[in-house]
Design an enzyme around this catalytic site. Structure first.
Site, PDB file in Angstrom:
ATOM      1  CE  LYS A 192      -4.737  52.512  43.863  1.00 39.98           C
ATOM      2  NZ  LYS A 192      -3.944  51.498  43.135  1.00 39.98           N
ATOM      3  CG  PHE A 223     -12.765  46.940  40.771  1.00 38.27           C
ATOM      4  CD1 PHE A 223     -12.675  46.090  41.856  1.00 38.27           C
ATOM      5  CD2 PHE A 223     -11.595  47.360  40.156  1.00 38.27           C
ATOM      6  CE1 PHE A 223     -11.448  45.657  42.325  1.00 38.27           C
ATOM      7  CE2 PHE A 223     -10.366  46.937  40.620  1.00 38.27           C
ATOM      8  CZ  PHE A 223     -10.285  46.081  41.705  1.00 38.27           C
ATOM      9  NE  ARG A 237      -7.738  60.888  36.698  1.00 35.23           N
ATOM     10  CZ  ARG A 237      -6.914  59.851  36.758  1.00 35.23           C
ATOM     11  NH1 ARG A 237      -7.044  58.963  37.738  1.00 35.23           N
ATOM     12  NH2 ARG A 237      -5.983  59.684  35.844  1.00 35.23           N
TER      13      ARG A 237
END
Length: 290
Positions: A58, A130, A200
């Protein structure tokens, strides 16, 4: 200067110029912005087996979406990179992060927010890829597609981060500690067989020793001890409607001139109580809505 809860002052948002100011001709772009449909991470808990995930570091950078023509922030603001930076980017939409190095969030954030890009700042920046938001393939295939894309494009600042696979919770924790020691913020876990889904998602998880979030400043509470006459703590309300105080993480200058009431800040915390109140909350920075 400390303010009472009635003295509401909203902070500026959006692009800034070389002097750190927001030019008036950037306002139409802000008003017309549309947030890209990005996949957002949930918090990792020990329940999912880690062997079903592809794991990466991260990074403490700025999320950036390439729509095939321009870079956009997570909030939909155009990121005005120099022409050479995006000149040979593919027409394929890309999901990634602008990054300089560990602990360099403020530097990359300032560069990304400028109305006129500064050459010396962008020479330090890499675009870490990503995901491929428009690909219908499962994640493990999208990751291979990203690798092939960067090899084909041959752009030095366009990169795919290293990925790992682990088989147990102990191995996952060991990897986390290794990456933290190297300056990482934590780990990101991508479900190998998941499709890209905006919003999400439980297929994209973050594992960190602490978490960060945003809140609105409601009041300045004065200090009665060492910082008498200055800020002691902020009374804030987060996006879940929970009110709490933040009394640590400030510099002396921020205690003299605290974040304006009505503005938003980023804070860091360890965990949540049963009532959703952040434990050990500390001030991180004024919120920068990129």
């Amino acid at each position: 200067m400390l303010c009472t809860p009635l003295q509401v002052q909203a902070g500026d948002i959006g692009p800034i110029d070389q002097a750190g100011q927001r030019p008036s001709d950037s306002l139409p772009a802000i008003e017309k912005r549309q947030r890209p449909a990005l996949m957002l991470a949930s918090i990792y808990h020990p329940e999912p087996a880690p062997d079903t995930f592809w794991i990466s570091e991260k990074f403490d950078g700025v999320r950036a979406y390439w729509d095939g023509k321009q870079l956009l922030s997570r909030q939909g603001y155009p990121i005005r990179a120099p022409g050479w930076f995006t000149k040979d980017f593919p027409s394929t939409p890309l999901d990634g992060e602008l990054w300089i190095g560990p602990g360099q969030f403020e530097a990359v954030s300032a560069a990304a927010r400028r109305f006129q890009p500064l050459e010396h700042e962008w020479r330090q920046i890499r675009y870490l890829l990503f995901d491929l938001p428009t690909s219908p393939q499962p994640y493990w295939q999208r990751r291979l597609q990203l690798q092939a894309l960067t090899e084909r494009q041959q752009i030095a600042h366009l990169r795919v981060p290293e990925y790992w696979r682990v088989k147990s919770q102990s191995a996952l924790q060991q990897l986390l500690q290794q990456r933290l020691a190297a300056g990482a913020e934590g780990l990101m876990l991508n479900q190998a067989d998941a499709r890209y889904q905006a919003g999400r998602s439980k297929a994209l998880l973050k594992l960190k020793p602490y978490f960060d979030a945003e809140a609105m400043v409601l009041a300045h509470l004065p200090d009665k001890g060492k910082y008498s006459g200055m800020l002691g703590s902020l009374l804030v309300q987060n996006d879940q409607g929970v009110r709490f105080k933040i009394g640590t993480g400030f510099t002396d200058q921020q205690r003299r001139i605290p974040p304006a009431i009505g503005s938003r800040i980023s804070y860091r915390y360890r965990s949540l109580t049963a009532k959703g109140k952040p434990r050990h909350a500390s001030f991180l920075r004024p919120f920068e809505p990129l």
